[in-house]
Write an enzyme that holds these catalytic residues in place. Structure first.
Site, PDB file in Angstrom:
ATOM      1  CG  ASP A  37      -1.637   1.274   1.490  1.00 24.81           C
ATOM      2  OD1 ASP A  37      -1.836   2.035   0.524  1.00 24.81           O
ATOM      3  OD2 ASP A  37      -2.009   1.524   2.652  1.00 24.81           O
ATOM      4  CG  ASP A  41      -6.040   3.167   0.557  1.00 26.41           C
ATOM      5  OD1 ASP A  41      -5.123   2.324   0.662  1.00 26.41           O
ATOM      6  OD2 ASP A  41      -6.716   3.308  -0.483  1.00 26.41           O
ATOM      7  CG  ASP A  45      -1.367   1.580  -3.834  1.00 24.25           C
ATOM      8  OD1 ASP A  45      -0.180   1.259  -4.061  1.00 24.25           O
ATOM      9  OD2 ASP A  45      -1.694   2.350  -2.918  1.00 24.25           O
ATOM     10  CG  ASP A 223     -12.649 -15.483 -11.773  1.00 30.48           C
ATOM     11  OD1 ASP A 223     -11.974 -16.014 -10.877  1.00 30.48           O
ATOM     12  OD2 ASP A 223     -13.845 -15.156 -11.636  1.00 30.48           O
ATOM     13  CD  GLU A 284     -10.712 -19.732 -10.649  1.00 30.37           C
ATOM     14  OE1 GLU A 284     -10.714 -19.790  -9.417  1.00 30.37           O
ATOM     15  OE2 GLU A 284     -11.506 -19.016 -11.291  1.00 30.37           O
TER      16      GLU A 284
END
Length: 560
Positions: A37, A41, A45, A223, A284
């Protein structure tokens, strides 16, 4: 090798020099919200990833797989996408993505992005248009809307259950305020399934693929790649309550593994072939056997498929020998490489899973009240041995962020801190996947163990992260981080990814023993030590005895 130790040959697919990098690559999965990060926050990211690229280069990986970072309401940690061609502000901007891609490529690291084609967010523009439109409209035809059963349509169209628990259908309120049609969501109700028989859906995703390929990405992890197409008529189906949540143990599930899905990936294969640089598709696909999974990687379809049969195999020599042999044979039969994986963002980390003494249905997770909780020392020893075995196998290997630090599953997450939809949809009956998603530690003494500049973290980090932090392990030659670095370096130097596996016998029933590219690999899954043959030790997952391989240990030996 003594006269009682014989070799049996198992062929692996060949690799073309300088091309088809994905056949032998070590690919590192980054779960962005838990990696690094930069903003403070509490959520990782893209700039945070960029700032850690040197660490990944030093680890030695060939490519990164970036879990979803596209625009999303984050009801399911980004797997509910509202805009497939933008970066969610939580993770940064498109400019941040372009910088990450450029910096990765500058270090010789490729980048694979996650694509979620089975469903969108309910905040996606298309679904909002569908809700505003009438039954039978083109807008609704992009999703799986159906009339309900019963005199007033008050019953769902069939009995399907959500992977996250509860019904897989939600009824909408029509524009006039009356109860209306139902829509399918194999996952959370905020994740409506697309209807892949619709040409508009297929064309939309061709555009999504081109958007990211034009920016220079090296491929896509797809996915729920086995779930896009549903059986004609949507017949009732009651899953085995003891099976994994993604259908990996079951056959003939009407919403998994339907034949029509292969047409989609043939189309995508043709599209990717228009681009230079061997762009790759990885599925996947949770399917019962390696033979069935191999159907996703036939020459004109996808390039890789996760080997979930291998991931789900216990630390048992006979079971491991069987799944390795089946996998190599099945994938070689269609000209594809085997892939090997032990952990990801959906499963209990293998530093804990391999030491569980109770059933562990995929997706259920473990928590404070789970039976058979692991003994940390046993779990880490087995995890190091399992990884040492895996990275010696021919084909491609996937690593999940933090496993190179030996991170275990975080079990004691308070109920009010949990985030996984599974936890909420089952009223706390299933813990879900939060335990493998806790932000990883970089520094022992830094705020949030170096994850964020101020200590914020979207899931609570345990105190044990301090002793597992990267800076603590960096200078320790016996650390798990040092083991991973040495294994990856030796794997590349000796060409193990492109090698051929020969089984070795004569080491006992608790051994997994083979030779690959001149390296003898022996893993001891039993309780007693195994006598070692002669040879130079290239790598070992733990200390070796005097001429013996201790329990829960794997060694690489060479004669040079």
């Amino acid at each position: 090798m003594t006269s009682s130790q014989t070799a049996e040959r198992t062929d692996a697919p060949a690799t073309t020099a300088g091309r088809e990098w994905w056949r032998t690559a070590v690919i590192y999965q980054i779960y962005p919200r838990s990696f690094s990060d930069s903003s403070g926050d509490g959520v990782g990211d893209l700039p945070g990833v960029t700032s850690r690229l040197d660490d990944l280069r030093d680890l030695g990986v060939d490519a990164l797989w970036l879990s979803p970072f596209q625009r999303s309401p984050q009801k399911d940690a980004g797997y509910d996408v509202s805009d497939y061609c933008d970066v969610d502000p939580l993770f940064g901007t498109l400019a941040d993505f372009d910088e990450l891609l450029a910096q990765a490529h500058a270090r010789g690291i490729r980048l694979i992005v996650d694509l979620v084609p089975n469903h969108s967010s309910d905040q996606h523009e298309w679904f909002q248009q569908a809700l505003a439109a009438a039954p039978g409209s083109p807008e609704r035809a992009r999703y799986m809307f159906r009339d309900g059963k019963g005199p007033q349509g008050e019953l769902p169209p069939n009995n399907w259950e959500s992977v996250f628990g509860g019904p897989a259908w939600t009824r909408v309120v029509e524009a006039d305020g009356t109860p209306g049609q139902w829509y399918l969501h194999l996952f959370d109700s905020s994740q409506p399934d697309f209807d892949w028989s619709n040409d508009a859906v297929r064309e939309e995703f061709r555009g999504v693929l081109r958007f990211w390929l034009d920016r220079g990405v090296d491929g896509f992890r797809v996915d729920v790649a086995h779930g896009l197409v549903k059986a004609e008529g949507l017949p009732d189906y009651t899953p085995d309550p003891d099976a994994g949540s993604m259908g990996g143990e079951e056959a003939n599930v009407p919403y998994w593994g339907q034949d029509g899905v292969h047409e989609v990936y043939r189309d995508w294969n043709t599209l990717l072939a228009e681009y230079d640089g061997d762009r790759a598709l990885c599925a996947e696909a949770w399917l019962p056997t390696p033979e069935q999974t191999a159907l996703w990687v036939r020459p004109d379809e996808m390039h890789q498929a996760f080997n979930f049969a291998y991931l789900e195999t216990p630390w048992d020599a006979a079971a491991l020998r069987s799944v390795i042999a089946e996998s190599i044979a099945a994938y070689a039969a269609v000209g594809a490489p085997s892939t090997w994986v032990l952990s990801n963002h959906d499963v209990v980390r293998h530093a804990s899973r391999l030491a569980l003494t109770a059933e562990n249905p995929q997706g259920h997770g473990i928590g404070p009240d789970s039976p058979g909780k692991p003994i940390p020392e046993v779990g880490l020893r087995r995890a190091r041995a399992a990884t040492t075995l895996m990275l010696a196998l021919p084909g491609s290997a996937y690593l999940y962020q933090g496993e190179e630090l030996g991170l275990p599953e975080v079990i004691d997450i308070p109920g009010d801190a949990r985030q996984d939809p599974t936890w909420f949809r089952t009223n706390g009956e299933r813990y879900g996947r939060d335990g493998c998603r806790v932000p990883i530690p970089w520094t022992a003494d830094g705020p949030g163990y170096g994850f964020s500049p101020n200590g914020a973290a979207w899931l609570p980090q345990p105190a044990e992260w301090a002793k597992l932090a990267r800076d603590v392990q960096n200078g320790d030659p016996s650390s798990t981080l040092s083991l991973y670095r040495s294994l990856i370096a030796a794997r590349r130097a000796r060409g193990l990814g492109a090698g051929t596996l020969e089984w070795l016998e004569g080491f006992g029933t608790d051994a997994v023993a083979f030779r690959n590219a001149g390296v003898t690999v022996i893993g001891n899954t039993g309780d007693t030590a195994i006598p070692l043959p002669g040879g130079i030790v290239i790598a070992a997952s733990g200390p070796l005895g005097d001429g013996e391989l201790p329990a829960d240990t794997t060694v690489w030996l060479a004669n040079d």
